[in-house]
Design a protein around this motif. Sequence first.
Motif: not given
Length: 174
Positions: A60-64, A70-82, A85-93
């Motif tokens: 999980t990362f804060c977007i600056e 300035k901290h404006i949002g978040l982006v993350r990779l999650r549920d990675a399956n080895p 080799a697939r993951a999901e991404v979420d993002i919002y500003i």
Amino acid sequence: MLTGDLVRLRPVEPEDAEAFHRWFNDEEVMRWLYAYYHVSLASLRKTFADRPDNSYERVTFCIETLDERKHIGLVRLRDANPVNARAEVDIYIGEKEYWGGGYGTDALRRVCRYGFDTLRLHSIELGVVEANARAIRCYEKVGFQVDARLRQSFFRDGEWHDALLMCVLADELT
Ligand SMILES: CC(C)(COP(=O)(O)OP(=O)(O)OC[C@H]1O[C@@H](n2cnc3c(N)ncnc32)[C@H](O)[C@@H]1OP(=O)(O)O)[C@@H](O)C(=O)NCCC(=O)NCCS
């Protein structure tokens, strides 16, 4: 830290809770997100204090903004399956005045590049409500394509909406 053209991605800190509290309780920001309940600052502070370290399964990362930090949002990779080799991404500003300024595209591109080049993922997927045209345009610019339609899978303000499953393969990232 990961650096793009417009943004810097950094880990989440406990003091970020206030910003997330503001965004999670803003109906405009949350309109097309799979979040239903308003959340208290105390609960968010606890979540952030207990947050596990970033790892292969969840990063999980804060977007600056690169210029003003300035901290404006978040982006993350999650549920990675080895295996796959697939993951999901979420993002919002969350800072609405930054919408449409290219920050989401830059942050998404950067985190996907990290996923492919560092975590050695092969594909990254996301879900998006079809009515969220700005988000879909942002995802297409990075190379995401629609793989499936999830009919009437999202309910908001008395109406059912279709959602789209979108995916980018490692060699498709633009
Ligand atoms: C979705 C989101 C991450 C996109 O980030 P952003 O910084 O606003 O997007 P960008 O500026 O990088 O790109 C948006 C693109 O959509 C276009 N756009 C804006 N409004 C649009 C609309 N109503 N219809 C179609 N395209 C639109 C912009 O012109 C831009 O495309 P262009 O560069 O070809 O001109 C951000 O707007 C956001 O967080 N919104 C609220 C939460 C959310 O919906 N998150 C996604 C959940 S799946």
